[in-house]
Write a protein that holds these residues in place. Sequence first.
Motif, PDB file in Angstrom:
ATOM      1  N   GLU A   1       0.821  -1.214   0.000  1.00 60.65           N
ATOM      2  CA  GLU A   1       0.000   0.000   0.000  1.00 60.65           C
ATOM      3  C   GLU A   1       0.858   1.269   0.000  1.00 60.65           C
ATOM      4  O   GLU A   1       0.526   2.255  -0.644  1.00 60.65           O
ATOM      5  CB  GLU A   1      -0.944  -0.010   1.209  1.00 60.65           C
ATOM      6  CG  GLU A   1      -1.906   1.159   1.225  1.00 60.65           C
ATOM      7  CD  GLU A   1      -2.873   1.168   0.043  1.00 60.65           C
ATOM      8  OE1 GLU A   1      -3.259   2.278  -0.377  1.00 60.65           O
ATOM      9  OE2 GLU A   1      -3.217   0.090  -0.480  1.00 60.65           O
ATOM     10  N   GLU A   2       1.963   1.235   0.719  1.00 59.91           N
ATOM     11  CA  GLU A   2       2.856   2.400   0.800  1.00 59.91           C
ATOM     12  C   GLU A   2       3.349   2.819  -0.588  1.00 59.91           C
ATOM     13  O   GLU A   2       3.422   3.999  -0.899  1.00 59.91           O
ATOM     14  CB  GLU A   2       4.031   2.078   1.734  1.00 59.91           C
ATOM     15  CG  GLU A   2       5.022   3.208   1.893  1.00 59.91           C
ATOM     16  CD  GLU A   2       6.331   2.953   1.163  1.00 59.91           C
ATOM     17  OE1 GLU A   2       6.849   3.897   0.540  1.00 59.91           O
ATOM     18  OE2 GLU A   2       6.826   1.826   1.221  1.00 59.91           O
ATOM     19  N   LEU A   3       3.673   1.847  -1.443  1.00 57.88           N
ATOM     20  CA  LEU A   3       4.107   2.172  -2.807  1.00 57.88           C
ATOM     21  C   LEU A   3       2.943   2.716  -3.629  1.00 57.88           C
ATOM     22  O   LEU A   3       3.118   3.623  -4.442  1.00 57.88           O
ATOM     23  CB  LEU A   3       4.731   0.963  -3.489  1.00 57.88           C
ATOM     24  CG  LEU A   3       6.089   0.508  -2.949  1.00 57.88           C
ATOM     25  CD1 LEU A   3       6.585  -0.716  -3.707  1.00 57.88           C
ATOM     26  CD2 LEU A   3       7.119   1.628  -3.009  1.00 57.88           C
ATOM     27  N   HIS A   4       1.755   2.169  -3.410  1.00 58.36           N
ATOM     28  CA  HIS A   4       0.572   2.678  -4.110  1.00 58.36           C
ATOM     29  C   HIS A   4       0.336   4.146  -3.767  1.00 58.36           C
ATOM     30  O   HIS A   4       0.023   4.951  -4.648  1.00 58.36           O
ATOM     31  CB  HIS A   4      -0.676   1.861  -3.742  1.00 58.36           C
ATOM     32  CG  HIS A   4      -0.792   0.590  -4.495  1.00 58.36           C
ATOM     33  ND1 HIS A   4      -1.398   0.516  -5.720  1.00 58.36           N
ATOM     34  CD2 HIS A   4      -0.377  -0.664  -4.210  1.00 58.36           C
ATOM     35  CE1 HIS A   4      -1.361  -0.727  -6.161  1.00 58.36           C
ATOM     36  NE2 HIS A   4      -0.738  -1.467  -5.263  1.00 58.36           N
ATOM     37  N   LYS A   5       0.480   4.487  -2.521  1.00 55.26           N
ATOM     38  CA  LYS A   5       0.269   5.879  -2.095  1.00 55.26           C
ATOM     39  C   LYS A   5       1.370   6.795  -2.632  1.00 55.26           C
ATOM     40  O   LYS A   5       1.090   7.871  -3.151  1.00 55.26           O
ATOM     41  CB  LYS A   5       0.229   5.960  -0.569  1.00 55.26           C
ATOM     42  CG  LYS A   5      -1.027   5.380   0.024  1.00 55.26           C
ATOM     43  CD  LYS A   5      -0.994   5.452   1.541  1.00 55.26           C
ATOM     44  CE  LYS A   5      -2.227   4.802   2.130  1.00 55.26           C
ATOM     45  NZ  LYS A   5      -2.163   4.746   3.593  1.00 55.26           N
ATOM     46  N   ARG A   6       2.606   6.359  -2.495  1.00 53.69           N
ATOM     47  CA  ARG A   6       3.748   7.183  -2.872  1.00 53.69           C
ATOM     48  C   ARG A   6       3.876   7.385  -4.383  1.00 53.69           C
ATOM     49  O   ARG A   6       4.313   8.435  -4.847  1.00 53.69           O
ATOM     50  CB  ARG A   6       5.014   6.524  -2.316  1.00 53.69           C
ATOM     51  CG  ARG A   6       6.244   7.389  -2.327  1.00 53.69           C
ATOM     52  CD  ARG A   6       7.270   6.785  -1.390  1.00 53.69           C
ATOM     53  NE  ARG A   6       8.502   6.550  -2.075  1.00 53.69           N
ATOM     54  CZ  ARG A   6       9.431   5.703  -1.698  1.00 53.69           C
ATOM     55  NH1 ARG A   6       9.260   4.964  -0.622  1.00 53.69           N
ATOM     56  NH2 ARG A   6      10.539   5.557  -2.375  1.00 53.69           N
ATOM     57  N   TYR A   7       3.484   6.366  -5.157  1.00 55.88           N
ATOM     58  CA  TYR A   7       3.682   6.409  -6.611  1.00 55.88           C
ATOM     59  C   TYR A   7       2.365   6.267  -7.382  1.00 55.88           C
ATOM     60  O   TYR A   7       2.347   5.728  -8.485  1.00 55.88           O
ATOM     61  CB  TYR A   7       4.653   5.298  -7.030  1.00 55.88           C
ATOM     62  CG  TYR A   7       6.048   5.482  -6.491  1.00 55.88           C
ATOM     63  CD1 TYR A   7       6.931   6.376  -7.098  1.00 55.88           C
ATOM     64  CD2 TYR A   7       6.474   4.776  -5.376  1.00 55.88           C
ATOM     65  CE1 TYR A   7       8.210   6.551  -6.602  1.00 55.88           C
ATOM     66  CE2 TYR A   7       7.766   4.941  -4.870  1.00 55.88           C
ATOM     67  CZ  TYR A   7       8.617   5.830  -5.486  1.00 55.88           C
ATOM     68  OH  TYR A   7       9.895   6.006  -4.997  1.00 55.88           O
ATOM     69  N   ARG A   8       1.305   6.775  -6.837  1.00 55.07           N
ATOM     70  CA  ARG A   8      -0.016   6.622  -7.450  1.00 55.07           C
ATOM     71  C   ARG A   8      -0.038   7.025  -8.928  1.00 55.07           C
ATOM     72  O   ARG A   8      -0.641   6.355  -9.762  1.00 55.07           O
ATOM     73  CB  ARG A   8      -1.037   7.431  -6.668  1.00 55.07           C
ATOM     74  CG  ARG A   8      -2.427   7.287  -7.217  1.00 55.07           C
ATOM     75  CD  ARG A   8      -3.426   8.069  -6.426  1.00 55.07           C
ATOM     76  NE  ARG A   8      -4.730   7.933  -7.072  1.00 55.07           N
ATOM     77  CZ  ARG A   8      -5.847   8.174  -6.484  1.00 55.07           C
ATOM     78  NH1 ARG A   8      -5.860   8.564  -5.230  1.00 55.07           N
ATOM     79  NH2 ARG A   8      -6.975   8.033  -7.138  1.00 55.07           N
TER      80      ARG A   8
END
Length: 156
Positions: A110-117
């Motif tokens: 999820e952290e990558l989804h948020k950071r690199y949306r």
Amino acid sequence: MLPGHFHICLFQPEIPQNTGNIGRIAAATGNRLHLVRPFGFGLTDKNLRRPGLDYWPFLDLEIHDSIDPLLDAFDGKIAFFSKFGEKLYTDIPVSADLLVFGRETSGLPEELHKRYRSSMYRMPMFHTNVRSLNLANAVSIATYALLHRRGLFSLT
């Protein structure tokens, strides 16, 4: 790695046969493969080596303990693949130098989804009951699409 080619990253791959197939794709296309630990298998697993046949020695491979230094090294020239991506894989910028794929069972954190949306891409699926594509197939689709868009196809 061949000139004009790019990097493929598997974030914490779980299935050795998929990783072996992707290693074969990377070797055949002249792209570097990055594997981010932990893996769901050992690097000597016969199920990892078998799908790659005798091409494993031709693979340009790097192993990483964390994805963060790898992402920092590519400074925004990254395309992430997720069924939650809001853009199609055919819209990946030609300048993308790193293609990142998540775990077979849970995708990217999820952290990558948020950071690199804004850098998340997906491949369309036309049946509502099909949750995902096989990882090796998804890597193949994205790899060959980007090679084609870069004008690197030749039969010679």
